[in-house]
Motif scaffolding. Structure first.
Motif, PDB file in Angstrom:
ATOM      1  N   UNK A  15       2.681   4.651 -12.298  1.00 21.76           N
ATOM      2  CA  UNK A  15       2.209   5.996 -11.710  1.00 21.76           C
ATOM      3  C   UNK A  15       1.587   4.935 -10.613  1.00 21.76           C
ATOM      4  N   UNK A  16       1.621   6.107  -9.254  1.00 19.32           N
ATOM      5  CA  UNK A  16       0.942   6.144  -8.425  1.00 19.32           C
ATOM      6  C   UNK A  16      -0.344   6.179  -7.701  1.00 19.32           C
ATOM      7  N   UNK A  17      -0.991   5.845  -7.287  1.00 21.30           N
ATOM      8  CA  UNK A  17      -1.917   5.726  -6.425  1.00 21.30           C
ATOM      9  C   UNK A  17      -2.863   5.401  -5.435  1.00 21.30           C
ATOM     10  N   UNK A  18      -3.348   5.848  -4.462  1.00 20.47           N
ATOM     11  CA  UNK A  18      -3.561   5.551  -3.256  1.00 20.47           C
ATOM     12  C   UNK A  18      -5.486   5.584  -2.504  1.00 20.47           C
ATOM     13  N   UNK A  19      -5.317   4.582  -2.230  1.00 25.00           N
ATOM     14  CA  UNK A  19      -7.067   4.202  -2.106  1.00 25.00           C
ATOM     15  C   UNK A  19      -7.503   5.362  -1.021  1.00 25.00           C
ATOM     16  N   UNK A  20      -7.265   5.869  -0.010  1.00 22.05           N
ATOM     17  CA  UNK A  20      -7.596   7.295   0.750  1.00 22.05           C
ATOM     18  C   UNK A  20      -7.891   8.160   0.113  1.00 22.05           C
ATOM     19  N   UNK A  21      -6.715   8.745  -0.997  1.00 24.86           N
ATOM     20  CA  UNK A  21      -7.125   9.765  -1.903  1.00 24.86           C
ATOM     21  C   UNK A  21      -8.539   9.918  -2.646  1.00 24.86           C
ATOM     22  N   UNK A  22      -8.316   8.384  -3.533  1.00 24.17           N
ATOM     23  CA  UNK A  22      -9.260   8.235  -4.419  1.00 24.17           C
ATOM     24  C   UNK A  22     -10.835   7.809  -3.503  1.00 24.17           C
ATOM     25  N   UNK A  23     -10.901   7.528  -2.226  1.00 21.23           N
ATOM     26  CA  UNK A  23     -12.363   7.567  -1.932  1.00 21.23           C
ATOM     27  C   UNK A  23     -12.897   9.123  -0.717  1.00 21.23           C
ATOM     28  N   UNK A  24     -11.114  10.066  -0.665  1.00 21.66           N
ATOM     29  CA  UNK A  24     -11.468  11.698  -0.861  1.00 21.66           C
ATOM     30  C   UNK A  24     -12.105  11.922  -1.929  1.00 21.66           C
ATOM     31  N   UNK A  25     -11.077  11.653  -3.060  1.00 22.71           N
ATOM     32  CA  UNK A  25     -12.258  12.791  -4.475  1.00 22.71           C
ATOM     33  C   UNK A  25     -13.701  11.719  -4.258  1.00 22.71           C
ATOM     34  N   UNK A  26     -14.023  10.856  -4.342  1.00 24.17           N
ATOM     35  CA  UNK A  26     -15.432  10.178  -4.719  1.00 24.17           C
ATOM     36  C   UNK A  26     -15.880  10.760  -3.919  1.00 24.17           C
ATOM     37  N   UNK A  28     -14.573  -1.162  -1.397  1.00 24.72           N
ATOM     38  CA  UNK A  28     -14.833  -1.134  -2.727  1.00 24.72           C
ATOM     39  C   UNK A  28     -13.444  -0.338  -3.291  1.00 24.72           C
ATOM     40  N   UNK A  29     -12.698   0.571  -3.029  1.00 21.50           N
ATOM     41  CA  UNK A  29     -11.757   1.682  -3.419  1.00 21.50           C
ATOM     42  C   UNK A  29     -10.387   0.570  -3.470  1.00 21.50           C
ATOM     43  N   UNK A  30     -10.143  -0.268  -2.756  1.00 25.39           N
ATOM     44  CA  UNK A  30      -9.224  -1.366  -2.972  1.00 25.39           C
ATOM     45  C   UNK A  30      -9.367  -2.162  -4.388  1.00 25.39           C
ATOM     46  N   UNK A  31     -10.867  -2.701  -4.173  1.00 21.88           N
ATOM     47  CA  UNK A  31     -11.489  -3.659  -4.972  1.00 21.88           C
ATOM     48  C   UNK A  31     -10.456  -3.241  -6.506  1.00 21.88           C
ATOM     49  N   UNK A  32     -10.919  -1.937  -6.589  1.00 22.80           N
ATOM     50  CA  UNK A  32     -11.353  -1.079  -8.189  1.00 22.80           C
ATOM     51  C   UNK A  32      -9.877  -0.652  -8.608  1.00 22.80           C
ATOM     52  N   UNK A  33      -9.485  -0.548  -7.276  1.00 21.64           N
ATOM     53  CA  UNK A  33      -7.673  -0.482  -7.740  1.00 21.64           C
ATOM     54  C   UNK A  33      -6.950  -1.065  -7.875  1.00 21.64           C
ATOM     55  N   UNK A  34      -6.812  -2.770  -7.419  1.00 20.83           N
ATOM     56  CA  UNK A  34      -6.031  -4.035  -7.733  1.00 20.83           C
ATOM     57  C   UNK A  34      -6.412  -4.194  -8.947  1.00 20.83           C
ATOM     58  N   UNK A  35      -7.843  -3.597  -9.050  1.00 16.33           N
ATOM     59  CA  UNK A  35      -8.406  -4.060 -10.499  1.00 16.33           C
ATOM     60  C   UNK A  35      -8.131  -3.620 -11.867  1.00 16.33           C
ATOM     61  N   UNK A  36      -7.822  -2.689 -11.036  1.00 19.17           N
ATOM     62  CA  UNK A  36      -7.582  -1.532 -12.805  1.00 19.17           C
ATOM     63  C   UNK A  36      -5.487  -0.713 -12.539  1.00 19.17           C
ATOM     64  N   UNK A  37      -5.195  -1.308 -11.599  1.00 16.28           N
ATOM     65  CA  UNK A  37      -3.885   0.200 -11.280  1.00 16.28           C
ATOM     66  C   UNK A  37      -2.780  -1.159 -11.562  1.00 16.28           C
ATOM     67  N   UNK A  38      -1.834  -0.669 -12.167  1.00 20.53           N
ATOM     68  CA  UNK A  38      -0.581  -1.771 -12.899  1.00 20.53           C
ATOM     69  C   UNK A  38       0.625  -0.409 -12.646  1.00 20.53           C
ATOM     70  N   UNK A  39       0.535   0.853 -11.409  1.00 19.92           N
ATOM     71  CA  UNK A  39       1.470   1.304 -10.925  1.00 19.92           C
ATOM     72  C   UNK A  39       1.938   0.727  -9.182  1.00 19.92           C
ATOM     73  N   UNK A  40       2.293   1.461  -8.606  1.00 16.82           N
ATOM     74  CA  UNK A  40       2.331   1.224  -7.270  1.00 16.82           C
ATOM     75  C   UNK A  40       0.695   2.005  -6.377  1.00 16.82           C
ATOM     76  N   UNK A  41       0.657   1.212  -5.381  1.00 17.15           N
ATOM     77  CA  UNK A  41      -0.823   1.650  -4.688  1.00 17.15           C
ATOM     78  C   UNK A  41      -0.103   1.374  -2.799  1.00 17.15           C
ATOM     79  N   UNK A  42      -0.714   2.472  -3.330  1.00 21.64           N
ATOM     80  CA  UNK A  42      -0.889   2.627  -1.771  1.00 21.64           C
ATOM     81  C   UNK A  42      -2.335   1.981  -0.861  1.00 21.64           C
ATOM     82  N   UNK A  43      -2.261   1.765   0.262  1.00 16.45           N
ATOM     83  CA  UNK A  43      -3.703   0.604   0.706  1.00 16.45           C
ATOM     84  C   UNK A  43      -3.655   1.598   2.342  1.00 16.45           C
ATOM     85  N   UNK A  44      -5.164   2.298   2.732  1.00 14.02           N
ATOM     86  CA  UNK A  44      -5.269   2.551   3.955  1.00 14.02           C
ATOM     87  C   UNK A  44      -4.793   1.926   5.078  1.00 14.02           C
ATOM     88  N   UNK A  45      -4.086   2.661   6.498  1.00 12.20           N
ATOM     89  CA  UNK A  45      -3.696   1.463   7.556  1.00 12.20           C
ATOM     90  C   UNK A  45      -5.563   0.371   8.057  1.00 12.20           C
TER      91      UNK A  45
END
Length: 185
Positions: free
Chosen positions: A30-41, A64-81
């Motif tokens: 799975x793919x996840x992007x913390x910027x997209x998480x923030x925009x959605x939230x 908070x978005x990075x902390x949650x994603x690192x704790x709960x995501x097991x795929x590929x994760x992109x962080x904001x710049x």
């Protein structure tokens, strides 16, 4: 250590989202992007958050978005710049498979035109990009297990470089050849 299979960091416009999606596809993850998480939230753009609430508020959301994603995501994760600006985020990334996707300012101009849709580049974007990179490059390097240059490379070449650098196994049955190699059947 549980968490993401790969974490991508680097400046805005480097291609973290494009490369991340392709990499996840190649890895069957799975793919996840913390910027997209923030925009959605928040149900608004990052630029709007910066204007309405300020950078400090955005950085708190990002942390908070990075902390949650690192704790709960097991795929590929992109962080904001700018995610690496936070010391607790850098500590969270320690020992993880982090890849710093790098590019120079000329490549940034080609890719994003350094337009004003980027809130931190609203005035004199070329100079601001250079200043941001002077401040952030050591932080990207600090958290990264490896650095992959994206200059003059298509996304598929960057994906292959990430796979090679981290020595990641592809899922059984993946027959995608490395870029530039013919697939033989």
């Amino acid at each position: 250590m549980s968490g993401p299979l790969v974490v991508l960091v680097g400046p805005m416009g480097v291609g973290k989202s494009t490369v991340g999606e392709l990499l996840a596809e190649r890895l069957g993850a799975a793919y996840r992007d913390t910027d997209a998480d923030i925009v959605a939230a928040e149900n608004r753009t990052i630029a709007d958050i910066f204007v309405d609430e300020g950078e400090d508020h955005f950085r708190a959301l990002e942390r908070a978005a990075v902390r949650d994603a690192v704790a709960g995501h097991t795929g590929v994760l992109s962080l904001g710049g700018g995610a690496v600006l936070d010391p607790s985020t850098r500590a969270l990334l320690a020992g993880r498979p982090v890849v710093y996707l790098s590019m120079d300012v000329d490549e940034a101009v080609k890719r994003v035109g350094l337009n004003t849709a980027r809130p931190l580049l609203a005035v004199n974007p070329r100079r601001q990009w250079r200043e941001l990179m002077e401040a952030r490059r050591p932080l990207y390097t600090e958290v990264a297990r490896t650095v992959v240059a994206t200059d003059d490379r298509v996304p598929e070449e960057v994906v292959q470089a990430v796979l090679d650098a981290l020595e990641l196994p592809l899922p059984a049955g993946d027959t995608t050849p490395p870029h530039g190699q013919e697939k033989t059947v």
